[in-house]
Scaffold this active site. Structure first.
Site, PDB file in Angstrom:
ATOM      1  CG  ASP A 116      -1.505   1.195   1.455  1.00  0.00           C
ATOM      2  OD1 ASP A 116      -2.308   1.760   0.470  1.00  0.00           O
ATOM      3  OD2 ASP A 116      -1.598   1.766   2.621  1.00  0.00           O
TER       4      ASP A 116
ATOM      5  CG  ASP B 273      -1.746   7.512   0.167  1.00  0.00           C
ATOM      6  OD1 ASP B 273      -1.055   8.676   0.206  1.00  0.00           O
ATOM      7  OD2 ASP B 273      -2.582   7.155  -0.683  1.00  0.00           O
TER       8      ASP B 273
ATOM      9  CG  ASP C 294      -1.836   2.671   6.127  1.00  0.00           C
ATOM     10  OD1 ASP C 294      -2.004   3.551   6.840  1.00  0.00           O
ATOM     11  OD2 ASP C 294      -2.224   2.130   5.318  1.00  0.00           O
TER      12      ASP C 294
END
Length: 264
Positions: free
Chosen positions: A51, A53, A208
């Site tokens: 991922d 961001d 995240d």
């Protein structure tokens, strides 16, 4: 997102320091880069799918700020209860949420456009790699493990980040508009694995947020979750939590990939 750990009792990230120009590409590697030699017996993941961001770059707080600023303009400030509809979500999802809860006469498309412009401007000015991110990418590159960038941000934001941290880390990059559905649907991770010519079950995803973990899990990937927010993470047999990417090394990634790991 759009898919910095929030304060313990709040989903709001603290504002960063003054905006700075984005670093030149690529960002210099830290002196503490992970060792990548003398690993002949270490099983490695077939691929690692990252991922963007909040995972590789510290942009989740920028996304929250963009949404919070627009929410203020709509006279409906964000609260902790809005966090699941903002953090880790695609622009269109958050725009639809703001439209619904604010009762604004502005259309969802206009809200999404304003969110996108604000977020892109903040990313261009304030992109910072997460601790351990570049060292881990370097270790994977040196070990010959292919990597992909799998983002719920639009392509223009992905390209801004790639200009800051370097494009050559990744064999494949995917942005929100490049699959029929974005996270939490499995489509982005399925597409990344397909482009790499691999079974998703052989790949390790690094995420995240719960939204990203749900996407990677639905695609069949093992998941390393390194939370950037206070939103609780889902649990599962193939989901492992770490406090920071600085705690990850090649041996751990190979172990987490399990049956999908390969020996060099």
């Amino acid at each position: 997102m759009p898919d910095s750990v929030l304060p313990e009792n709040s989903a709001r990230p603290e504002a960063p320091g003054p905006a700075t120009d984005p670093p030149a590409s690529p960002v210099p590697l830290p002196d503490t880069a992970l060792p990548t030699t003398a690993l002949p017996a270490t099983a490695l993941p077939a691929a690692v799918l990252f991922d963007m961001d909040g995972t590789l770059v510290d942009t989740e707080q920028l996304w929250w700020r963009a949404a919070a600023e627009l929410a203020e303009e709509l006279d409906r400030p964000l609260t902790d209860e809005d966090a699941p509809e903002v953090l880790g979500q695609a622009i269109e999802h958050t725009a639809a949420h703001l439209h619904r809860v604010s009762g604004t006469a502005l259309g969802e498309a206009e809200l999404a456009a304003r969110l996108g412009e604000s977020f892109a401007a903040k990313v261009a000015a304030e992109t910072v790699p997460r601790p351990g991110a570049l060292a881990l990418l370097a270790a994977l590159r040196d070990a010959g493990v292919p990597t992909a960038l799998v983002s719920a941000s639009p392509r223009r934001v992905v390209d801004l980040v790639l200009s800051a941290i370097g494009r050559d880390w990744f064999a494949v990059t995917l942005a929100a508009e490049e699959t029929a559905r974005t996270k939490p649907a499995p489509d982005p991770y399925l597409a990344a694995a397909e482009r790499l010519g691999l079974d998703p079950a052989a790949c390790l995803a690094v995420e995240d947020t719960p939204t990203g973990v749900a996407s990677a899990t639905a695609a069949g990937c093992a998941v390393l979750a390194v939370p950037s927010t206070a939103v609780p993470m889902p649990e599962g047999e193939r989901i492992t939590l770490l406090a920071s990417l600085e705690q990850a090394d090649l041996a751990l990634l190979g172990k987490l990939a399990g049956a999908g790991a390969v020996r060099p």
